[in-house]
Every structure is written in C-alpha cells, then in structure tokens.
Design a protein around this motif. Structure first.
Motif, PDB file in Angstrom:
ATOM      1  N   THR A  80     -11.787 -11.162   4.759  1.00 45.67           N
ATOM      2  CA  THR A  80     -11.027 -11.628   5.923  1.00 45.67           C
ATOM      3  C   THR A  80     -11.650 -12.878   6.525  1.00 45.67           C
ATOM      4  O   THR A  80     -12.836 -13.175   6.310  1.00 45.67           O
ATOM      5  N   THR A 135      -9.653  -6.959   1.686  1.00 43.52           N
ATOM      6  CA  THR A 135     -11.104  -6.869   1.463  1.00 43.52           C
ATOM      7  C   THR A 135     -11.882  -8.016   2.101  1.00 43.52           C
ATOM      8  O   THR A 135     -12.953  -7.821   2.677  1.00 43.52           O
ATOM      9  N   ASP A 159      -5.741  -3.757  -0.320  1.00 46.05           N
ATOM     10  CA  ASP A 159      -6.805  -3.716   0.693  1.00 46.05           C
ATOM     11  C   ASP A 159      -7.195  -5.134   1.127  1.00 46.05           C
ATOM     12  O   ASP A 159      -7.533  -5.968   0.285  1.00 46.05           O
ATOM     13  N   HIS A 190       0.828  -1.199   0.000  1.00 46.24           N
ATOM     14  CA  HIS A 190       0.000   0.000   0.000  1.00 46.24           C
ATOM     15  C   HIS A 190       0.867   1.255   0.000  1.00 46.24           C
ATOM     16  O   HIS A 190       1.794   1.398   0.792  1.00 46.24           O
ATOM     17  N   GLN A 244      -7.154 -10.336  -0.689  1.00 45.76           N
ATOM     18  CA  GLN A 244      -6.976  -8.906  -0.797  1.00 45.76           C
ATOM     19  C   GLN A 244      -7.392  -8.403  -2.182  1.00 45.76           C
ATOM     20  O   GLN A 244      -7.404  -9.151  -3.152  1.00 45.76           O
ATOM     21  N   THR A 245      -7.698  -7.116  -2.261  1.00 48.83           N
ATOM     22  CA  THR A 245      -7.967  -6.444  -3.524  1.00 48.83           C
ATOM     23  C   THR A 245      -6.778  -5.561  -3.864  1.00 48.83           C
ATOM     24  O   THR A 245      -6.307  -4.795  -3.019  1.00 48.83           O
ATOM     25  N   ILE A 283      -2.820   0.403  -4.196  1.00 54.80           N
ATOM     26  CA  ILE A 283      -3.706   0.147  -3.057  1.00 54.80           C
ATOM     27  C   ILE A 283      -3.786  -1.363  -2.842  1.00 54.80           C
ATOM     28  O   ILE A 283      -4.097  -2.122  -3.766  1.00 54.80           O
TER      29      ILE A 283
END
Length: 243
Positions: free
Chosen positions: A44, A42, A40, A26, A53-54, A38
């Motif tokens: 979890t 997303t 993220d 990030h 993750q994204t 980024i």
C-alpha cells in the motif's frame, strides 16, 4: 497491407465492445472444490509508497477457458500454452435459452436447440464460437448466497452436446459455472461436453461469462488466455465486438 490495416482500424473504432467477464474479486463464486479467489492489498501507499495487490486463484476462476488436459488424461500435451494466441478469436452465435426456463439438473435436448435455431433463423457453423445464455447470471452473488450459483445449473443432454461437436464449432461458452454439466444441490451429473465430445475434439469450453443478454444473435468474440505453463485452462477477458 497498409490499406487493410486502415480498414481494420476504422472498423474497430466504430465497433461496440461488450465485456463478458465478471470482476475478479475476493471470495467470488467458484467451483466448490477449486481454490478460493483471494485478492489482497499486500503493498500500500501508506506502508510501501506504492500500491500492488497479491492474487491467489485457480486456473478456472472467473471467466475462464478449459482445454483438453483439464479432463482428458490422454491429452496432457494439450495444455493452454500449446495453443495459438488467437485460439478464442472467431465469429460467435448467441443461443438465448432463457425461454426454456431450465431448472438445476435438467438437460436441454437437441430438439430444443433445433427449435431455437428455427426461431432465430440462424445456426452454429464450423469454426463458430457458441455462447449459451441460460439466464444464470442472476444467481451470481458475492455474499453467502454465492453457493447456489456454484452448486446448481441446467445442462445439455448427449445429443445436444453432439450436435455442436458434429458441426465442428471452435468453442462453447456459457453464463453457468460448468457449461453443459447439469448440477443440482451440489450433485454433478455426467458432462458429455467435457468428457466425450468437446474437449476430446479440442472444442474449448468457457464458463462464468457475463452480460450475454446484451448481445445480438451474431457478434465477433475475442478472448486471451494467460500463457500458463502446462495450464489446464486460464482466466480470460472475453469481449464481444459488435460492428
């Protein structure tokens, strides 16, 4: 074929592999006008019972390759997906430019390159991948100081760029954000590699490489770009193989 495969397997088992890429994370350093990176979390375990993750990033994020379509408007048919999978597999030669102590905006000359070649007793040849160690990894930061790496770097003059083009190298890569392009306080100067000699001649450009100081003068280089439709370039996982 079986014998040759066995030889290759043994060579690779005995080889040393050096990762030449930064971690994709990030808000990592980027070219100032490119999209931010980024990462993220997303999905979890706590919310979705698994983890995914994204990623949001430009094609020229982290260690990456530029192909002709990135800069040359008349070569829009030469996108990253049009090249063979081994486009970045070749013997590599490392130029240690740190002794030149080049400053942001300064251009390294062909005469300086020739002097370095004389000192190391080797030179780039046709089909080689050239790796340029400016010593710029020291400025790679993840905090508010990241902008210095993105807005300051030395580069090459026209004759130095042409020197490698004339030798028909396969690619040129560096530990800076724009390879041959001098940049000072955000002011981008003319890039002879991107605009005139390298990309127009399908000499690929790689940027933001790491760990070049861990390499000997000669190694084998291997990197795989993503097969992005109409891609102007791609993130890569560059690796030096030392046997």
């Amino acid at each position: 074929m079986e014998e040759r495969l066995g030889q290759l397997t043994r060579l690779l088992a005995e080889a040393r592999f050096i990762d030449l890429s930064p971690t994709i994370e990030h808000n990592m350093p980027k070219w100032p006008t490119h999209p931010p990176v980024i990462v993220d979390p997303t999905v979890t375990h706590e919310h979705d019972h698994y983890y995914c993750q994204t990623l949001v990033l430009g094609e020229h994020s982290g260690a990456h390759v530029d192909v002709p379509a990135h800069i040359i408007s008349s070569m829009m048919d030469r996108t990253v997906d049009t090249y063979p999978v081994n486009m970045l597999f070749a013997p590599a030669i490392v130029y240690d430019l740190r002794t030149l102590d080049a400053k942001p905006g300064q251009r390294i000359t062909a005469a300086q390159i020739l002097q370095i070649e004389e000192q190391m007793g080797d030179r780039a040849a046709e089909g080689d991948i050239v790796l340029l160690n400016f010593g710029w990894q020291q400025y790679w930061k993840l905090d508010k100081e990241w902008k210095y790496y993105a807005t300051n770097e030395p580069g090459f003059d026209e004759d130095a760029v042409k020197l490698f083009a004339d030798r028909k190298v396969r690619a040129v890569g560096s530990d800076t954000i724009a390879c041959d392009t001098p940049v000072q306080d955000g002011y981008e100067m003319k890039s002879f590699g991107h605009q005139n000699y390298w990309l127009p001649n399908e000499i690929f450009i790689m940027e933001m490489l790491h760990n070049l100081d861990q390499l000997p003068t000669r190694c084998y280089f291997a990197a795989l770009p993503l097969k992005i439709k109409n891609g102007s370039g791609s993130p890569i996982r560059p690796t030096a193989i030392i046997v």
